[in-house]
Design a protein around this motif. Structure first.
Motif, mmCIF file in Angstrom:
data_model
loop_
_atom_site.group_PDB
_atom_site.id
_atom_site.type_symbol
_atom_site.label_atom_id
_atom_site.label_comp_id
_atom_site.label_asym_id
_atom_site.label_seq_id
_atom_site.Cartn_x
_atom_site.Cartn_y
_atom_site.Cartn_z
ATOM 1 N N VAL A 1 -2.499 -4.881 -2.232
ATOM 2 C CA VAL A 1 -2.363 -5.978 -1.269
ATOM 3 C C VAL A 1 -2.201 -5.398 0.142
ATOM 4 C CG1 VAL A 1 -0.945 -7.977 -0.624
ATOM 5 C CG2 VAL A 1 -1.245 -7.380 -3.039
ATOM 6 N N THR B 1 0.790 -1.216 0.000
ATOM 7 C CA THR B 1 0.000 0.000 0.000
ATOM 8 C C THR B 1 0.827 1.272 0.000
ATOM 9 O OG1 THR B 1 -1.692 -1.262 1.153
ATOM 10 C CG2 THR B 1 -1.933 1.106 1.197
ATOM 11 N N SER B 2 2.112 1.184 0.355
ATOM 12 C CA SER B 2 2.929 2.402 0.330
ATOM 13 C C SER B 2 3.024 2.965 -1.081
ATOM 14 C CB SER B 2 4.319 2.132 0.907
ATOM 15 O OG SER B 2 4.986 1.124 0.183
ATOM 16 N N MET C 1 -0.374 -5.005 2.706
ATOM 17 C CA MET C 1 0.973 -5.022 3.292
ATOM 18 C C MET C 1 1.571 -3.655 2.994
ATOM 19 S SD MET C 1 2.898 -7.679 0.665
ATOM 20 C CE MET C 1 3.271 -7.179 -1.046
ATOM 21 N N ASN C 2 2.577 -3.270 3.739
ATOM 22 C CA ASN C 2 3.165 -1.952 3.540
ATOM 23 C C ASN C 2 4.019 -1.872 2.277
ATOM 24 O OD1 ASN C 2 2.025 -1.022 5.878
ATOM 25 N ND2 ASN C 2 3.911 -1.037 7.091
#
Lengths: 346, 346, 346, 346
Positions: free
Chosen positions: C236, C181-182, C238-239
């Protein structure tokens, strides 16, 4: 068929109300209030409701609403419900307010912690604090129910029996709480972005969280004397769930059985409070999606303290589920109607 | 009241069957089979069921079970159901098998992909592939239903209409699938530990996942010719949900409306398949906890391909929910009985 | 000591530049540009940098910056770098632009996909596409480097050898990508809230994501002919991390060894591209925090396709790490200086 | 070049030691001990180390190891290091033991809480408790360092200054701790599966966690009198990070500045302990991947208590990082050598 209106239907608590009421056989939602999304289809805001809810969002018009429905749920920030309510409205509909406006009996305390002036303090006395397991009879007769906050619900139910039975010293209570992120609402803030919350834990509102006086008031009723507590909430990387871990000094040496008996005295017949078996610690996942609160305790003979634990779904028993439980009581329905939700695992 | 027995009640799919059947007004669970936990209280294995289920786990004795119940669900690894079933049992009870044993009509294909010998191939012909939306009438008459795999359910329902209507070239189908971790089961393996899955994504079973021939068989029926596909599953750090993204070349230039009409032809009256509105991509969270499959598509005029997408809860429509849907059909109940589960968001 | 300035230092890519350059022995950051946080201490925006970075954020003044530093990194949305750059600035400093402004050689394509007019197309010809492993020599001589996009970096490096060696049919390439997601940035949007992303997966930008023409251009150079692809990114929970799964038809029957040799031909001496051993699928967690790209492939003899996989950290090799790799080349430093970051697991 | 051997190199703490030592310019790892994976390439167990570590795993032979290396790290369950160590080995190599074997001075307390007999209590007196910030000078001279536990490190550092300065009542200390899942190790247990931990929080080891006496011993040294505490750890759905929230009654009315001065007295010159600015609560994400401990506090004048908070990465400062910090001290290296790790965000 009870006709219901929701003001603030597009927040997370509002969305949960829609989920629960959609499955309630005696209720029909007539008004999806959401000032931010007026005229937008509700199912476009919450796509999970596609082909389930066809209505559009409407304005927060409580006057109009009062003419069309039997019960209004206000799932809005503090101040809104109090600013809209009046005697005429209360004469027409019942209100379950999910905000903090009518939870605290002392208006000065409310104004100090919430930093706003209460616009309609005249309705505070009649408002019933809707913690069903404690105030059931009063709720049944209420026109206006103040639905408890999420942390106060879990905290109070976990501590109440031991305080009421005089087993713990009221001056020693410390509540360390952990909450999933839906409790922070659906507002777009950097602090609540996925990458800021994920893989992270922090305390917030340390020594000044607004739920503190609400918990203190309820615990004071149980103790029969004013109670001051420490309350520290933490933000946990999960969507739903509240866990509280509370500490207090025991007033005397007690056995497991004595403490267990205190919990059973109050909860043995309560459907939604489950006192777990010995040495089983509550987990938030075990109550997810349901209206249950799981509680348990552990005595520490070394320090003469008891550790009290409680877990629940912050959006269900901590908000929408308890609101529906209150509504059921107010309308003389079976208390668990629409709330026979089996926890989802995993 | 239909009496049900579950073999494999303590896996994640078994647990979901318990959750769903507990809320089904016409069903009573009489047998919680779990070889690993014999004599342990079911609610000690799944604490979410505390005070909801009081029974203990029992052995996987299908003979004994057949005398006591009307329907048996087998939520066990491949090979078990096939090794237990026989004509006498089938004459007494209906079986919904959640394993792969009876899904593939060609026994050689089954044995090649699953690397085991099929012990009772004589029952394969009568077994009905329980994809309700496609095989509804056959399911109604079945004694033995092969409940479809999670990936095959989502893949087939997403692609079926376009293949059946001859819009896509069967030789060009590629399915890229993403699944939550509950699909991997509850076995204690390092690969499924929290720290190995969290903050991570990977493909697995590339070019050799066992669901490939099952999907190919179903798509072949739709195409009316043998179909070979590429199927690549991925493990996603979430508990539940499957998303498939499928690609195929269009046989001719088509408009959005034509493709939409193909989906509507098959699903307009299907409760559990929701064809989303234009340009809305399915998200697994929108179906979580429910029996819905959300599908949609996008035409790419540049490459003359269509991208087909489908999302569902792997434990519900991908396992336990569909099993109950099949049971409802087999017993002449309303197809959605016990399955009116509103997706939970967030 | 190379003096560096960062424009856009408070986005996630900017923050990662600070993390990496802080550990780079030949670089000193002189300018933390962030229009949103002017005069605020950088370490108050990113508390991880407390007691590590003492500077305050400054305006995005490229003119002033050009007089004070040797290299400028622009980690800003498209359009900004192109609107600030001019001949005088380029005569004073080297620029590594992390935006898309100078990645695409055909300005019409840029303007069509990005829906903005390019303010300084005259600099496009001299800009070097900074995919170090492919354009190393050109990067060494560049004044202006267009740092590749995250998806294009992972996609191109995973597919390049097979296309260059003529093993796959350029008309059949499909790239299914998954990102943490970053990649969506630090802007406060409802779609990127924790509760919306967590426990969820979805495709987005289907058939129209802006990285498509960038990937196509690079693959066209490798193929020696125009290439059109399907590219579908997914979000997804997650970072960090990008995984791409790419599909293409093989032009002829090939063995594992032949395909492996093609990858080794290009990457055997590349520090940051790791060709994994047979049957090992790349996982994003194995490269987290590092500048590595892990690639591998699987031949499917049934469908005569090859599945190509690549995993990297979107903020490192997909943004800040590659930018530093480019800077190292431009200044004649060791290419891996400051980038010897060991992946963090778990 | 210091030659290092690791016993237990394939657990999470062992893996983190490898990550950190790989980047340490004065150390070379000569022995990757892992009884479970003997003869397997280390990089096949931890694929993140592919092309970084080429060695194979070896047996846990401390005798052989002592002849080949200068320092041994034992990252193994309690009991192992104590059973292998002897005078001859200690005469040849220095040992940093990451297990609990030599942390507790009173062998009876160790044996009571760990339920095992200590095989070599004769070495307990000389072992130095390796909390570098407190015992720096002793560590420099040690042959055998007992590397502190994760919870004790974070707890002690957060509370130590206030206890040492006599600001808080030792009898009132309550520590509520929250840990990421890597603290539970890499063993394959159902309780640590992704689906059991994700979207869940629970307390564990309530009133009987083994780190309790270790924390009590350290706090007793600070208080100058025996200290009993309540310590409750919780499992949080994240890979890394420990947050402790500690409560104690203030002995007298104090100002923010007085308490801040107490922290500064001990930590102003400590690189790895960061006392945050007023009202900033520590977050585990801000220290991830680094050797920092972030601490802060909040005075509650209503209850006359102080809330002390500390955050760190359990695998770095809580295990491998602190072990390397100890090694640096023992060998006369710069204390922060190899530990200048910038926290990774997000």
């Amino acid at each position: 068929m009870i006709k219901a209106g929701i003001i603030g239907a597009t927040g997370y608590a509002g969305g949960e109300l829609v989920r629960i009421l959609t499955g309630h056989k005696d209720v029909e939602i007539k008004w999806y209030g959401s000032r931010s999304y007026i005229d937008k289809k509700y199912a476009e805001v919450y796509q999970n409701m596609f082909q389930i809810v066809d209505d559009k969002c409407m304005d927060d018009n409580m006057e109009a609403l009062a003419d069309q429905v039997d019960v209004i749920f206000t799932a809005t920030p503090q101040g809104l419900c109090a600013s809209l309510v009046n005697e005429e409205i209360l004469s027409k509909v019942k209100i379950v307010d999910l905000s903090a406006d009518f939870r605290i009996k002392d208006v000065a305390t409310y104004e100090e912690w919430y930093k706003i002036q209460h616009p309609t303090p005249q309705f505070i006395p009649e408002a019933v604090y809707g913690l069903c397991e404690i105030n059931r009879e009063a709720v049944k007769k209420a026109r206006l129910v103040a639905n408890p906050g999420c942390y106060p619900t879990c905290s109070t139910l976990s501590i109440y029996p031991l305080l009421k039975e005089g087993l713990i010293d009221p001056g020693t209570i410390i509540i360390d709480a952990k909450s999933g992120t839906s409790g922070a609402g659906r507002g777009a803030k950097v602090d609540n972005l996925y990458c800021e919350v994920n893989e992270n834990i922090k305390a917030y509102g340390v020594a000044n969280h607004r739920h503190t006086p609400e918990i203190e008031e309820q615990l004071s009723y149980a103790a029969g004397e004013p109670v001051l507590i420490n309350f520290t909430p933490h933000l946990v990387p999960m969507n739903r769930g509240i866990l509280i871990t509370a500490y207090a000094s025991l007033k005397k040496e007690v056995s497991y059985e004595e403490v267990k008996a205190a919990y059973d005295k109050y909860y043995a017949n309560e459907k939604f409070v489950r006192v777990l078996e010995k040495d089983v610690c509550p987990q938030t996942k075990w109550v997810e999606g349901s209206n249950y609160v799981d509680v348990n305790f552990k005595i520490d003979p070394r320090t003469k303290r008891v550790i009290m634990m409680g877990a629940m779904d912050n959006l269900v028993k901590g908000a929408a589920g308890q609101a529906v439980q209150n509504m059921n009581l107010m309308f003389g329905l079976k208390e668990s109607e629409g709330l026979e939700l089996v926890p989802m695992f995993p």
